[in-house]
Every structure is written in structure tokens, then in C-alpha cells.
Design a protein around this motif. Structure first.
Motif, mmCIF file in Angstrom:
data_model
loop_
_atom_site.group_PDB
_atom_site.id
_atom_site.type_symbol
_atom_site.label_atom_id
_atom_site.label_comp_id
_atom_site.label_asym_id
_atom_site.label_seq_id
_atom_site.Cartn_x
_atom_site.Cartn_y
_atom_site.Cartn_z
ATOM 1 N N TRP A 199 21.516 101.582 -37.065
ATOM 2 C CA TRP A 199 20.957 100.511 -36.239
ATOM 3 C C TRP A 199 20.111 99.550 -37.059
ATOM 4 N N GLY A 200 19.404 100.046 -38.073
ATOM 5 C CA GLY A 200 18.451 99.208 -38.785
ATOM 6 C C GLY A 200 18.987 98.491 -39.997
ATOM 7 N N GLU A 201 20.291 98.549 -40.261
ATOM 8 C CA GLU A 201 20.802 97.999 -41.506
ATOM 9 C C GLU A 201 20.952 96.477 -41.518
ATOM 10 N N CYS A 202 21.367 95.884 -40.419
ATOM 11 C CA CYS A 202 21.771 94.480 -40.438
ATOM 12 C C CYS A 202 20.583 93.554 -40.210
ATOM 13 N N GLY A 203 20.598 92.414 -40.881
ATOM 14 C CA GLY A 203 19.521 91.458 -40.734
ATOM 15 C C GLY A 203 19.305 91.004 -39.309
ATOM 16 N N THR B 64 15.173 87.228 -41.516
ATOM 17 C CA THR B 64 15.071 88.530 -42.161
ATOM 18 C C THR B 64 16.438 89.001 -42.603
ATOM 19 N N ARG B 65 16.426 90.009 -43.413
ATOM 20 C CA ARG B 65 17.664 90.652 -43.815
ATOM 21 C C ARG B 65 17.607 92.097 -43.340
ATOM 22 N N SER B 66 18.470 92.940 -43.859
ATOM 23 C CA SER B 66 18.421 94.331 -43.423
ATOM 24 C C SER B 66 17.172 94.997 -43.971
ATOM 25 N N VAL B 67 16.715 96.022 -43.291
ATOM 26 C CA VAL B 67 15.460 96.670 -43.647
ATOM 27 C C VAL B 67 15.692 98.173 -43.722
ATOM 28 N N ALA B 68 15.263 98.752 -44.792
ATOM 29 C CA ALA B 68 15.319 100.212 -44.934
ATOM 30 C C ALA B 68 14.109 100.656 -45.733
ATOM 31 N N ASP B 69 13.661 101.853 -45.462
ATOM 32 C CA ASP B 69 12.541 102.440 -46.208
ATOM 33 C C ASP B 69 11.326 101.520 -46.212
ATOM 34 N N GLY B 70 11.031 100.934 -45.054
ATOM 35 C CA GLY B 70 9.861 100.090 -44.951
ATOM 36 C C GLY B 70 9.993 98.764 -45.663
ATOM 37 N N GLY B 71 11.205 98.349 -45.984
ATOM 38 C CA GLY B 71 11.417 97.055 -46.631
ATOM 39 C C GLY B 71 12.092 97.168 -47.976
ATOM 40 N N ALA B 72 12.115 98.344 -48.583
ATOM 41 C CA ALA B 72 12.821 98.529 -49.843
ATOM 42 C C ALA B 72 14.305 98.720 -49.581
ATOM 43 N N GLY B 73 15.111 98.480 -50.591
ATOM 44 C CA GLY B 73 16.544 98.715 -50.454
ATOM 45 C C GLY B 73 17.241 97.732 -49.551
ATOM 46 N N VAL B 74 16.793 96.475 -49.557
ATOM 47 C CA VAL B 74 17.363 95.472 -48.669
ATOM 48 C C VAL B 74 18.790 95.120 -49.090
ATOM 49 N N VAL B 75 19.706 95.109 -48.124
ATOM 50 C CA VAL B 75 21.089 94.709 -48.353
ATOM 51 C C VAL B 75 21.371 93.494 -47.465
ATOM 52 N N PRO B 76 21.611 92.325 -48.026
ATOM 53 C CA PRO B 76 21.871 91.144 -47.199
ATOM 54 C C PRO B 76 23.160 91.308 -46.384
ATOM 55 N N THR B 77 23.134 90.837 -45.150
ATOM 56 C CA THR B 77 24.328 90.845 -44.287
ATOM 57 C C THR B 77 24.516 89.450 -43.689
ATOM 58 N N PRO B 78 24.745 88.432 -44.495
ATOM 59 C CA PRO B 78 24.768 87.056 -43.980
ATOM 60 C C PRO B 78 25.891 86.781 -42.997
ATOM 61 N N HIS B 79 27.038 87.403 -43.179
ATOM 62 C CA HIS B 79 28.168 87.102 -42.299
ATOM 63 C C HIS B 79 28.006 87.772 -40.932
ATOM 64 N N SER C 290 21.252 94.739 -58.099
ATOM 65 C CA SER C 290 20.468 95.349 -59.166
ATOM 66 C C SER C 290 18.988 95.475 -58.808
ATOM 67 N N ASN C 291 18.552 94.773 -57.754
ATOM 68 C CA ASN C 291 17.164 94.907 -57.310
ATOM 69 C C ASN C 291 16.893 96.260 -56.648
ATOM 70 N N ILE C 292 17.924 96.986 -56.287
ATOM 71 C CA ILE C 292 17.772 98.299 -55.656
ATOM 72 C C ILE C 292 17.796 99.364 -56.745
ATOM 73 N N GLU C 293 16.729 100.128 -56.870
ATOM 74 C CA GLU C 293 16.608 101.109 -57.943
ATOM 75 C C GLU C 293 17.387 102.381 -57.663
ATOM 76 N N ASP C 294 17.378 102.853 -56.427
ATOM 77 C CA ASP C 294 18.040 104.109 -56.071
ATOM 78 C C ASP C 294 19.552 103.916 -56.162
ATOM 79 N N VAL D 210 24.874 102.038 -54.180
ATOM 80 C CA VAL D 210 26.302 102.195 -53.863
ATOM 81 C C VAL D 210 26.538 101.899 -52.383
ATOM 82 N N PHE D 211 25.681 102.438 -51.541
ATOM 83 C CA PHE D 211 25.786 102.127 -50.111
ATOM 84 C C PHE D 211 25.733 100.621 -49.888
ATOM 85 N N GLY D 212 24.796 99.949 -50.552
ATOM 86 C CA GLY D 212 24.675 98.511 -50.397
ATOM 87 C C GLY D 212 25.937 97.779 -50.803
ATOM 88 N N GLY D 213 26.597 98.244 -51.867
ATOM 89 C CA GLY D 213 27.856 97.624 -52.260
ATOM 90 C C GLY D 213 28.935 97.785 -51.206
#
Length: 486
Positions: free
Chosen positions: A38-42, A49-64, A281-285, A290-293
Motif C-alpha cells: 500500500w505504501g509504495e506508490c507516490g 511526493t514519491r513512494s515512501v518506505a522506512d520513514g522516507g528512506a529507500g524511495v522509488v519514484p513511480t511517475p507513471h 544508486s541512492n538506495i544503499e540496501d 533490486v526491489f526498486g528496479g
């Protein structure tokens, strides 16, 4: 079960606004994501905003996907009928809550081929109904409603099928496909450890022990089929599905179409294209990356299909529906359902409440939020009614066209059962029995959507009232069809 009063249902079908009643029969594009939290998409988190995970870390853009939300309606309380893939899809594609015909469990692996793992004989799908209305029908991607020959999509109303029958599939052939970055589950790592993460020298393979099982053999006896013929997909699988979906638009040949694109993303195995992995590359984990890709490829595919509709002049009269089949499995994928509780497999909100969007230019109000509870069975009823079909009385959803244009949603009760797990929502109150022999819990979702405060002891009268409703609903359910060998 779980239907509005018949008088109210008839009223909804009769008093829709002129824009909906006068609109030509639409094409229907149903886009299903797999295991997307539920919380992945912007679009779930407000403008800008964009997607939010871990309190704001690990953001994956979902523009479409965000653009689709801006052009349509976002259902802030959109529910599936089960928090596992197969029963959720059984309800969605039949319009009937799956507990009323015993499709309650989730077949995996070889169990998919059991004769009882599919939809019951004679159980019609939305594709059956739309085909009877003159629609071209196609399913691209995941089926997971039976691998037995009697359950094949071509026998369930689809004129064309390109995809796979089981619960998952690899995203690239490990021997001849494009290179991918993989993050896969193992019980023991190559260096002998049973805890931690191992990375290959080329940086393309991560093996981890953070899950109770090793990666299942998803492709075993589960080929990609073009109708009934095994084929080898070209390139990354998410992109291959998008290409085949686009080709099916050509195959419709001027007819109204029902195209169901059932993506395997973001379901495991976790595999992303190197270029998508590098773009984040901004995501360290590395697991989250991989999930973001995978999510990036899914988001771009939604954009590509919408662009193809526009290029063909079909966008203005196509009803586009988007949803995830259940909540995200956070430990397995990192897919977040925050701020909701739990995820896939659970009957708390994080398992049942999912990203849901609907767009139909000129008919649905664009850029709006619909705040009342709806569920996927309403999508099924809406699609058939919009196509000019008669919604069967046994269906458990309502046509959303008049509702989205000002007619109130009828009062109704939503109920769920997955084996020993049970839940029911009436108004803003929800009861949950999370496991066998557990006490029932009570939550006020208006004040506590994260289900953090159990009110069962403090509000016994409300608990008793909802338990009485549950007894009524469960009386309409049948025992689940058993497909596992003893």
C-alpha cells in the motif's frame, strides 16, 4: 454474500449520471500488480511526493502510476478479497467472493496442477461475460487460477493468453536471457553461513538467509505459453509482458477489448535489470534496490501501455483499472504497507488494503480521492455494467459509475476468511481473528488505521454486534476446496 440490498443495487444501476449512461461502451484495461504494498506508490502520499518506505528512506519514484492517479480516482480504502494471490484473483475475475465457491486457499508449485486448484467448472469469469458482449478478450501474464487443463484461461473466457499458469516466474533466463541483478533466498550461503548476505564477485547475485525458505523453483513445469504453446520470452520479463499486451491491442482489430495485464512484478524472485538497479544508486540496501528496479520497470510499463492507447486514439474511451492483488510481503521483498499493519497473508489492513486506481476520461472525476471502502469486486461489476452487460444478482460488487458521480455508496459489510484467519468490517469498525484459537480483536479504523489499539475489551457491545454479522456471513461461505495431497 456481502452484497448491498437488491433495491439499493438496482437504484445504483438505474440512476447514474448522463455522462456515464450516455458514454459508448468502453474498452477495459485491467492492470494487476503482484505483491505491491500500500505504501509504495507516490500517489498514496499526496501531491509532490514519491513512494515512501522506512520513514522516507529507500524511495522509488513511480511517475507513471502517479500520472494515472492524477487522471483518475484514487481509492484510499480499496480492498482485495484475500491477502494471497490466487483467492484474491478468483474473486476479482469472477465478481463473486471466492469463499462462496470454495476458492479460499493459495496453491503453490505442483499443487497448481491439482484439478481442484482452479476455478470450479461452470464458474464464469468477467472475460466470459465480456466476450458474450462482443469484446475481444486477452490475458497477458500471471494466471494462478489453476494449472490443470480444465482451468486454462482459454477455457475461462479469454480468446488469447500469453503468460504462465503458476504463482511466479523468473524475470530472465539465467542461461540465455539478459543479465539481471538478483537477490535470492537461501538457507545456507556459499561460504557456509546460515545467517547474512553473500554477494558474487561481479556484484550481480546476492544470496540471503532472511526468509524461512529457499527460493522456490518457480519455472518448474511452468513454461511461458502463447495460448497453449511454450515460448521463450525475449528480454526482461516485465517488458516482454508489456510488448505482448501492446500486440494484443492490434489483435483486437477494431472491436472493444478487455485486456487484463497481470504482471508478475513485484513478486519474487527478486531480479532487476542492471540499468534499473544502477538508476537507484541512492538506495544503499541492495535488497531494497533490486526491489526498486523491479518497481521501476513495472511503473514504466504502465506508462508505455497508456502511451500506446493514446497513440492509437483509444485513451478517451478506455476504462483503466489498476490494483495490487494483495499487500506486500515486507520481509521477503521490502515492499512496504506503512502505515498499515502487517502485509501479505494477513487479514490486518496491510494485507487487504492495496493501491487501487480507476481512470475513464469524461466519466470518472479526474484527480480525486474516494474515501469510502470499496473492493475489487466493485471493479468487476463496474466493467461489466459499463460494457452494457447485466450484472448477475449473485455478484458481490456494485457499479461504481453512479457512486463516483454523487450517488452514495450503499451500507454494506465486508468479510474475509482464509482458513483459520477471519475478519469483518462494518462501517469504521473491524474485527480480526488473526490465527486459529486466537481471541477476536476489534479496531476503529477511522481513528486507528494502523490497528494498534484493540478495543475488544473496552467495547463488548460492538464486538458482539460484529460477531453476529460474522456468523451471518460465514453461513454463506462453503468449505475450501482442498488441493494438497495428504
Amino acid at each position: 454474500m456481502i452484497r448491498p440490498p437488491l433495491a439499493a443495487f438496482a437504484l445504483l444501476l438505474a440512476v447514474g449520471p448522463a455522462s456515464a449512461a450516455d458514454a459508448p461502451r468502453p474498452n477495459v484495461l485491467l492492470l494487476i500488480a503482484d505483491d505491491l504494498g500500500w505504501g509504495e506508490c507516490g500517489f498514496q502520499h499526496g501531491p509532490g511526493t514519491r513512494s515512501v518506505a522506512d520513514g522516507g528512506a529507500g524511495v522509488v519514484p513511480t511517475p507513471h502510476l502517479d500520472a494515472l492517479a492524477a487522471d483518475g480516482v484514487r481509492f484510499t480504502q480499496g480492498y482485495v478479497t484475500a491477502s494471497y494471490c490466487s483467492p484474491s484473483r478468483a474473486g476479482l475475475l469472477t465478481g463473486v467472493h471466492q469463499t462462496r465457491f470454495g476458492h479460499e486457499l493459495n496453491p503453490v508449485g505442483a499443487h497448481n496442477e491439482h484439478p481442484l486448484a482452479g476455478l470450479p467448472a461452470g464458474r464464469k469469469t468477467l472475460a466470459d461475460h465480456l466476450q458474450a458482449e462482443g469484446y475481444a478478450t486477452a490475458l497477458i501474464g500471471k494466471w494462478h487460477l489453476g494449472g490443470h487443463p480444465t482451468a486454462h484461461p482459454l477455457r475461462k473466457g479469454f480468446e488469447r493468453f500469453w503468460g504462465f499458469l503458476h504463482e511466479g516466474h523468473t524475470y530472465a533466463d539465467p542461461f540465455s536471457g539478459p543479465p539481471v541483478v538478483s537477490f535470492l533466498r537461501r538457507k545456507t550461503l556459499p561460504d557456509g553461513r546460515t545467517d547474512g548476505v553473500w554477494n558474487s564477485p561481479d556484484g550481480r547475485l546476492f544470496l540471503h538467509t532472511g526468509a524461512p525458505i529457499a527460493e522456490p523453483p518457480y519455472d518448474a513445469n511452468n513454461p511461458i505459453l502463447a495460448d497453449g504453446t511454450p515460448v521463450t520470452p525475449e528480454g526482461y520479463f516485465t517488458h516482454a509482458l508489456t510488448r505482448e499486451a501492446d500486440r494484443s491491442l492490434d489483435a483486437a482489430a477494431g472491436r472493444p477489448f478487455f485486456l487484463c495485464v497481470s504482471y508478475s512484478a513485484v513478486h519474487s524472485p527478486m531480479q532487476a535489470l542492471p540499468e534499473d538497479y544502477e538508476a537507484l544508486s541512492n538506495i544503499e540496501d541492495p535488497q531494497r534496490r533490486v526491489f526498486g528496479g523491479m518497481l521501476k520497470a513495472l511503473d514504466e510499463s504502465v506508462g508505455a501501455l497508456r502511451a500506446s492507447l493514446a497513440q492509437r486514439g483509444l485513451a478517451e474511451n478506455t476504462l483503466v483499472l489498476f490494483l495490487s492483488d494483495n499487500g506486500g510481503p515486507t520481509a521477503e521483498l521490502t515492499s512496504t504497507n506503512r502505515p498499515l499493519r502487517d502485509g501479505k497473508g494477513s487479514l490486518y489492513e496491510g494485507g487487504l488494503r492495496v493501491p487501487m486506481l480507476a481512470s475513464w476520461p469524461g466519466v470518472f472525476p479526474a484527480g480525486t480521492d474516494f474515501e469510502e471502502p470499496v473492493w475489487t469486486l466493485d471493479f468487476t461489476a463496474t466493467a461489466l455494467a459499463a460494457a452494457g452487460g447485466d450484472v448477475p444478482r449473485e455478484w458481490d460488487g456494485v457499479d461504481l459509475r453512479p457512486i463516483l458521480n454523487g450517488v452514495g455508496l450503499p451500507e454494506r459489510t465486508l468479510a474475509w476468511r482464509m482458513g483459520p484467519k477471519k475478519a469483518l468490517r462494518s462501517g469504521d469498525l473491524k474485527i480480526v481473528r488473526p490465527r486459529q484459537n486466537a481471541d477476536w480483536e476489534l479496531y476503529d479504523l477511522a481513528a486507528d488505521r494502523s490497528e494498534s489499539r484493540d478495543l475488544a475489551a473496552a467495547r463488548p457491545a460492538d464486538l458482539d454486534r460484529l460477531l453476529a454479522l460474522w456468523a451471518e456471513r460465514e453461513a454463506e461461505m462453503v468449505p475450501p476446496r482442498q488441493f494438497k495431497s495428504n
